[in-house]
Design a protein around this motif. Structure first.
Motif, PDB file in Angstrom:
ATOM      1  N   VAL A  50       0.826  -1.206   0.000  1.00 21.60           N
ATOM      2  CA  VAL A  50       0.000   0.000   0.000  1.00 21.60           C
ATOM      3  C   VAL A  50       0.862   1.258   0.000  1.00 21.60           C
ATOM      4  CG1 VAL A  50      -1.944   1.089   1.102  1.00 21.60           C
ATOM      5  CG2 VAL A  50      -1.653  -1.336   1.295  1.00 21.60           C
ATOM      6  N   ASP A  51       2.008   1.190   0.697  1.00 23.63           N
ATOM      7  CA  ASP A  51       2.865   2.366   0.788  1.00 23.63           C
ATOM      8  C   ASP A  51       3.441   2.726  -0.580  1.00 23.63           C
ATOM      9  OD1 ASP A  51       3.876   4.388   2.256  1.00 23.63           O
ATOM     10  OD2 ASP A  51       5.036   3.140   3.620  1.00 23.63           O
ATOM     11  N   PHE A  54       0.755   4.242  -2.691  1.00 26.48           N
ATOM     12  CA  PHE A  54       0.537   5.642  -2.331  1.00 26.48           C
ATOM     13  C   PHE A  54       1.572   6.527  -3.010  1.00 26.48           C
ATOM     14  CE2 PHE A  54      -1.474   7.730   1.563  1.00 26.48           C
ATOM     15  CZ  PHE A  54      -1.640   8.900   0.876  1.00 26.48           C
ATOM     16  N   THR A  55       2.854   6.113  -2.927  1.00 27.71           N
ATOM     17  CA  THR A  55       3.907   6.907  -3.559  1.00 27.71           C
ATOM     18  C   THR A  55       3.687   6.993  -5.064  1.00 27.71           C
ATOM     19  OG1 THR A  55       5.361   6.006  -1.892  1.00 27.71           O
ATOM     20  CG2 THR A  55       6.378   7.204  -3.672  1.00 27.71           C
ATOM     21  N   SER A  58       0.816   9.450  -5.829  1.00 31.65           N
ATOM     22  CA  SER A  58       1.079  10.877  -5.640  1.00 31.65           C
ATOM     23  C   SER A  58       2.197  11.362  -6.548  1.00 31.65           C
ATOM     24  CB  SER A  58       1.386  11.173  -4.172  1.00 31.65           C
ATOM     25  OG  SER A  58       2.454  10.390  -3.750  1.00 31.65           O
ATOM     26  N   VAL A  59       3.299  10.614  -6.645  1.00 30.05           N
ATOM     27  CA  VAL A  59       4.433  11.079  -7.447  1.00 30.05           C
ATOM     28  C   VAL A  59       4.227  10.748  -8.916  1.00 30.05           C
ATOM     29  CG1 VAL A  59       6.893  10.958  -7.763  1.00 30.05           C
ATOM     30  CG2 VAL A  59       5.954  10.766  -5.498  1.00 30.05           C
ATOM     31  N   VAL A  63       2.384  14.397  -9.647  1.00 33.85           N
ATOM     32  CA  VAL A  63       3.366  15.446  -9.875  1.00 33.85           C
ATOM     33  C   VAL A  63       4.124  15.251 -11.181  1.00 33.85           C
ATOM     34  CG1 VAL A  63       5.477  16.443  -8.978  1.00 33.85           C
ATOM     35  CG2 VAL A  63       3.601  15.996  -7.461  1.00 33.85           C
ATOM     36  N   ILE A  66       2.404  16.596 -14.275  1.00 31.47           N
ATOM     37  CA  ILE A  66       2.491  18.061 -14.366  1.00 31.47           C
ATOM     38  C   ILE A  66       3.898  18.486 -14.784  1.00 31.47           C
ATOM     39  CG2 ILE A  66       2.459  20.133 -12.961  1.00 31.47           C
ATOM     40  CD1 ILE A  66      -0.225  19.299 -13.692  1.00 31.47           C
ATOM     41  N   LEU A  67       4.919  17.798 -14.271  1.00 32.20           N
ATOM     42  CA  LEU A  67       6.287  18.167 -14.649  1.00 32.20           C
ATOM     43  C   LEU A  67       6.532  17.873 -16.125  1.00 32.20           C
ATOM     44  CD1 LEU A  67       8.414  17.087 -11.564  1.00 32.20           C
ATOM     45  CD2 LEU A  67       7.519  19.307 -12.138  1.00 32.20           C
ATOM     46  N   GLY A  70       4.891  20.629 -18.021  1.00 31.40           N
ATOM     47  CA  GLY A  70       5.715  21.828 -17.947  1.00 31.40           C
ATOM     48  C   GLY A  70       6.919  21.743 -18.867  1.00 31.40           C
ATOM     49  N   ALA A  71       7.503  20.527 -18.989  1.00 28.57           N
ATOM     50  CA  ALA A  71       8.662  20.378 -19.871  1.00 28.57           C
ATOM     51  C   ALA A  71       8.237  20.424 -21.336  1.00 28.57           C
ATOM     52  CB  ALA A  71       9.382  19.080 -19.573  1.00 28.57           C
ATOM     53  N   LEU A  73       6.001  22.259 -22.602  1.00 30.13           N
ATOM     54  CA  LEU A  73       5.823  23.655 -23.007  1.00 30.13           C
ATOM     55  C   LEU A  73       7.062  24.196 -23.693  1.00 30.13           C
ATOM     56  CD1 LEU A  73       4.075  25.692 -20.222  1.00 30.13           C
ATOM     57  CD2 LEU A  73       3.242  25.082 -22.452  1.00 30.13           C
ATOM     58  N   GLY A  74       8.236  23.647 -23.371  1.00 27.58           N
ATOM     59  CA  GLY A  74       9.469  24.141 -23.966  1.00 27.58           C
ATOM     60  C   GLY A  74       9.778  23.532 -25.317  1.00 27.58           C
TER      61      GLY A  74
ATOM     62  N   GLN B  50       5.278  11.121   0.854  1.00 23.34           N
ATOM     63  CA  GLN B  50       4.008  11.175   0.134  1.00 23.34           C
ATOM     64  C   GLN B  50       3.205  12.417   0.518  1.00 23.34           C
ATOM     65  OE1 GLN B  50       5.313   8.504   1.567  1.00 23.34           O
ATOM     66  NE2 GLN B  50       4.600   6.598   0.673  1.00 23.34           N
ATOM     67  N   ARG B 152      11.467  27.250 -17.743  1.00 19.66           N
ATOM     68  CA  ARG B 152      12.786  26.961 -18.295  1.00 19.66           C
ATOM     69  C   ARG B 152      13.913  27.636 -17.497  1.00 19.66           C
ATOM     70  NH1 ARG B 152      10.493  28.389 -23.802  1.00 19.66           N
ATOM     71  NH2 ARG B 152       8.551  27.988 -22.762  1.00 19.66           N
TER      72      ARG B 152
END
Lengths: 81, 159
Positions: A50-51, A54-55, A58-59, A63, A66-67, A70-71, A73-74, B50, B152
């Protein structure tokens, strides 16, 4: 562990991985990679880790998508070749 | 409602009222859940990493819905750096205090030499301090990763 669930989730994971690799559009590939992460999270939770699940949720799904966006976009919309 | 619409029209016509309002409603709940995950890290799945990622994701959500300038206004860069350093200091400081009390690095039970609570209680408190430190650092590092990637490295606009 229920092997039917394992088989279903693993099949979907492989389909998502192939889709993310073969996709020309980077934004679509990033979103399919997010789906891949969520399925991976389901697989961890189903195997009792479960741990780690969870990671991964979330990661991996939150995240890092989204990263990636964001990358992206370049970059430019079309490749030259 | 009219005042809210005027507020958004004055700022930037490109920004979307629906997305921003829903993000403003959603963000407090996301932050509350992140804090819950950090605080309950030693009883249940979850923990500093987390919970820190979820807390950082709430600030990233504000950066996505508004823009980078507003995001850096709400959580200034100096605070971000201070928070990352505070978290690391809490982590290393807890370990060094345990070493100074006569145990090994991060050996929380040794703190009962100084203050006479039983070692099991000290281990619970120590793991909580370490989780809080990890949570602070991960929150601010996730937010600064987002800032740097989406602009950037210039920190002047983008997304």
């Amino acid at each position: 562990m229920i092997w039917q669930f394992d088989l279903l989730i693993l099949t979907l994971i492989v389909i998502c991985a192939i889709g993310a690799l073969s996709m020309k559009d980077l934004l679509s590939a990033a979103i399919i990679f997010g789906i891949y992460s969520f399925l991976m999270c389901l697989l961890w939770a189903e195997m009792g880790a479960v741990d780690v699940a969870f990671t991964e949720a979330s990661v991996g799904a939150g995240v890092s998508t989204i990263l990636f966006i964001g990358a992206i976009l370049g970059t430019s919309r079309r490749s030259k070749d | 409602m009219k005042r809210l619409q005027e507020h958004f029209e004055v700022h930037d016509p490109n920004l979307n009222l629906i997305i921003q309002t829903s993000i403003r409603i959603l963000v407090p709940f996301v932050q509350l859940f992140g804090l819950y995950v950090i605080v309950h890290g030693h009883y249940s799945p979850g923990g500093g990493f987390q919970g820190g990622v979820i807390l950082g994701a709430s600030f990233i959500l504000m950066g996505v819905g508004y823009d980078l300038k507003k995001s850096m206004e709400l959580f200034p860069e100096a605070w971000n750096i201070a928070m990352a350093n505070l978290g690391t200091t809490i982590f290393v400081g807890t370990g060094l205090v345990c070493a100074a009390a006569g145990g090994l690095f991060l050996d929380y039970g040794a703190l009962s030499n100084w203050i006479g609570i039983e070692p099991a209680a000290w281990r619970s408190l120590g793991i909580f301090a370490v989780e809080a430190g990890v949570g602070f650092t991960v929150t601010s590092v996730m937010l600064s990763l987002f800032w740097d990637l989406s602009s950037r490295g210039e920190l002047d606009g983008g997304l």
